[in-house]
Design an enzyme around this catalytic site. Structure first.
Site, PDB file in Angstrom:
ATOM      1  N   TRP A 104       0.833  -1.215   0.000  1.00 48.55           N
ATOM      2  CA  TRP A 104       0.000   0.000   0.000  1.00 48.55           C
ATOM      3  C   TRP A 104       0.853   1.244   0.000  1.00 48.55           C
ATOM      4  O   TRP A 104       0.520   2.228  -0.673  1.00 48.55           O
ATOM      5  CB  TRP A 104      -0.992  -0.020   1.163  1.00 48.55           C
ATOM      6  CG  TRP A 104      -1.955  -1.168   1.062  1.00 48.55           C
ATOM      7  CD1 TRP A 104      -2.074  -2.220   1.920  1.00 48.55           C
ATOM      8  CD2 TRP A 104      -2.932  -1.395   0.027  1.00 48.55           C
ATOM      9  NE1 TRP A 104      -3.057  -3.080   1.487  1.00 48.55           N
ATOM     10  CE2 TRP A 104      -3.589  -2.604   0.339  1.00 48.55           C
ATOM     11  CE3 TRP A 104      -3.299  -0.705  -1.129  1.00 48.55           C
ATOM     12  CZ2 TRP A 104      -4.612  -3.132  -0.475  1.00 48.55           C
ATOM     13  CZ3 TRP A 104      -4.314  -1.228  -1.935  1.00 48.55           C
ATOM     14  CH2 TRP A 104      -4.949  -2.417  -1.606  1.00 48.55           C
ATOM     15  N   ASP A 173      -1.811   6.388   6.427  1.00 53.69           N
ATOM     16  CA  ASP A 173      -2.844   5.472   5.948  1.00 53.69           C
ATOM     17  C   ASP A 173      -3.111   4.497   7.093  1.00 53.69           C
ATOM     18  O   ASP A 173      -2.308   3.617   7.363  1.00 53.69           O
ATOM     19  CB  ASP A 173      -2.328   4.743   4.700  1.00 53.69           C
ATOM     20  CG  ASP A 173      -3.323   3.710   4.170  1.00 53.69           C
ATOM     21  OD1 ASP A 173      -4.389   3.516   4.792  1.00 53.69           O
ATOM     22  OD2 ASP A 173      -3.015   3.105   3.122  1.00 53.69           O
ATOM     23  N   LYS A 197     -12.113  -2.200   6.776  1.00 54.12           N
ATOM     24  CA  LYS A 197     -11.294  -3.118   7.568  1.00 54.12           C
ATOM     25  C   LYS A 197     -11.789  -3.103   9.020  1.00 54.12           C
ATOM     26  O   LYS A 197     -12.237  -4.096   9.544  1.00 54.12           O
ATOM     27  CB  LYS A 197      -9.813  -2.714   7.521  1.00 54.12           C
ATOM     28  CG  LYS A 197      -9.264  -2.435   6.120  1.00 54.12           C
ATOM     29  CD  LYS A 197      -8.926  -3.671   5.347  1.00 54.12           C
ATOM     30  CE  LYS A 197      -8.726  -3.488   3.860  1.00 54.12           C
ATOM     31  NZ  LYS A 197      -7.752  -2.539   3.390  1.00 54.12           N
TER      32      LYS A 197
HETATM   33  C1  LIG Z   1      -7.181  -2.106   2.003  1.00 50.21           C
HETATM   34  C2  LIG Z   1      -6.155  -1.047   2.097  1.00 50.21           C
HETATM   35  C3  LIG Z   1      -6.076  -0.010   1.159  1.00 50.21           C
HETATM   36  C4  LIG Z   1      -6.985   0.083  -0.040  1.00 50.21           C
HETATM   37  O1  LIG Z   1      -8.214   0.526   0.356  1.00 50.21           O
HETATM   38  P1  LIG Z   1      -9.377   0.838  -0.695  1.00 50.21           P
HETATM   39  O2  LIG Z   1     -10.414   1.446   0.203  1.00 50.21           O
HETATM   40  O3  LIG Z   1      -9.779  -0.455  -1.310  1.00 50.21           O
HETATM   41  O4  LIG Z   1      -8.857   1.798  -1.692  1.00 50.21           O
HETATM   42  C5  LIG Z   1      -5.112   0.972   1.344  1.00 50.21           C
HETATM   43  N1  LIG Z   1      -4.283   0.931   2.389  1.00 50.21           N
HETATM   44  C6  LIG Z   1      -4.318  -0.060   3.312  1.00 50.21           C
HETATM   45  C7  LIG Z   1      -3.364  -0.034   4.451  1.00 50.21           C
HETATM   46  C8  LIG Z   1      -5.259  -1.073   3.188  1.00 50.21           C
HETATM   47  O5  LIG Z   1      -5.300  -2.049   4.102  1.00 50.21           O
END
Ligand SMILES: *Cc1c(COP(=O)(O)O)cnc(C)c1O
Length: 362
Positions: A104, A173, A197
């Site tokens: 990511w 993030d 998540k």
């Molecule tokens: C799942 C995830 C993403 C992607 O998220 P989307 O909402 O599908 O764009 C980005 N960063 C992390 C750390 C993730 O776990």
């Protein structure tokens, strides 16, 4: 119905608390005596106004946010944030630091580079297949921000202490660990998290932004790609993802009122992770791929002695009511995602199943 539910270890979309699903079900056709479903009321109605305010206020309380921070709800997932962050905060005269800790982070870096923004990758754990979080990083004092991925969902690593950037705003993030532990929010200029998540269903991304960051947003960006639009219009410039925001508000309520807040949540999460890592470390059959000290409390990544055994483990697990244990397609192996809604009981049951499988196959 409930007894047909599996122990769900999916990485995202992931398990939601049963209490939340039940409340959604019970109020779905007649929301707050409106005579309408929550997906039928106007986003300009008092009903939805209460929902979004509730979600914002609970976020502020749970994370101890002061008046400098705004809580926003955007669409486009965490992936849109990869592009919006450099678009909104970088110009011809400044640059940003990025730390690369996995898939990511790599994508976040790519989205800045696509736009020809000036960025420096100041540290990376790629040398050891992203199995650790780098330490003692030298940041650029004049960077507009430092970007990190607080929890690496795919490789199973997590920042335990956030870096001291000497005043440079950290952008994180937190898609896979938001609301899983206490954080010292002060150092963050922006936090973002796809909801699916830890805090809700897919379809909404939470953005917590410190207001001074908004001063960097340039004119000339499309309205929907500017943080200022969302801040000025309280996330309601256009129709927001009403249902997803509603579900997030219920998960936050569950954390506050049923679990007893973030301290308690963190305690439970640590206990769950310890159960799994302790068992894996002592087994000699299962093996963690992540260095001690960098291990995620949310995504426990592990291997078995062979790929054949992994295939059989995942399929036997499913037959016994344990789903979502397959590792990400890019790394293989196994992964148990144990976000907030996953109970200690579910994790203990998984450990018991792992023991039985080890005794049979090991
Ligand atoms: C799942 C995830 C993403 C992607 O998220 P989307 O909402 O599908 O764009 C980005 N960063 C992390 C750390 C993730 O776990």
């Amino acid at each position: 119905m409930e007894d047909k539910r599996i122990n769900n270890f999916n990485a995202g979309p992931a398990a939601l608390p049963l209490e939340v699903l039940t409340e959604i079900k019970d109020s779905f056709l007649n929301f707050k005596n409106s005579g309408m479903s929550v997906v039928e009321v106007s986003h300009r109605s008092k009903w939805f106004d209460n929902v979004i305010n509730d979600a914002v206020q609970r976020t502020k309380r749970l994370l101890n946010l002061d008046a400098r921070y705004e809580v926003l709800f955007l669409q486009g997932g965490a992936s849109l944030q990869f592009g919006m962050i450099p678009m909104n905060f970088l110009n011809a005269d400044n640059s940003a630091d990025y730390v690369n800790t996995g898939t990511w982070s790599t994508k976040a870096i790519k989205e800045a580079e696509i736009q020809n923004k000036k960025i420096t990758v100041v540290a990376s754990s790629e040398d050891k297949n992203f199995s650790y979080i780098p330490e003692n990083i030298q940041f650029n004092r004049d960077a507009a921000y430092v970007h990190i991925t607080s929890n690496n969902t795919i490789k199973g690593t997590q920042w335990k202490n956030f870096p001291d950037t000497e005043g440079v705003p950290v952008i994180a993030d937190m898609s896979s660990d938001i609301m899983s532990r206490r954080i010292d929010v002060d150092r963050f200029g922006l936090i973002y998290a796809g909801a699916q998540k830890n805090i809700g269903p897919a379809g909404v991304c939470m953005v917590i932004i410190r207001k001074d960051m908004l001063e960097l947003v340039p004119d000339g960006l499309p309205s929907m790609l500017k943080y200022t639009t969302y801040a000025q219009k309280k996330s309601m410039y256009n129709t927001p993802p009403c249902f997803a925001i509603y579900a997030v508000s219920l998960v936050l309520k569950w954390i506050e009122e049923t679990c007893g807040g973030l301290d308690k949540m963190e305690e439970i999460n640590k206990e769950k992770a310890k159960l799994l890592y302790d068992y894996i470390d002592n087994s000699g059959f299962y093996k963690s791929t992540v260095m001690v000290g960098s291990r995620s409390d949310m995504n426990v990544v592990f291997r078995l002695p062979s790929e054949d055994l992994e295939v059989q483990f995942i399929s036997d697990a499913l037959k016994n009511g344990f789903g979502g244990l397959k590792g990400h397609r890019s790394v293989g192996g196994c992964r148990a995602s144990i976000y907030n809604p996953t109970s200690i009981k579910a994790v203990s049951a998984l450990v018991d199943f792992m023991k039985i499988f080890e005794n049979k196959m090991g």
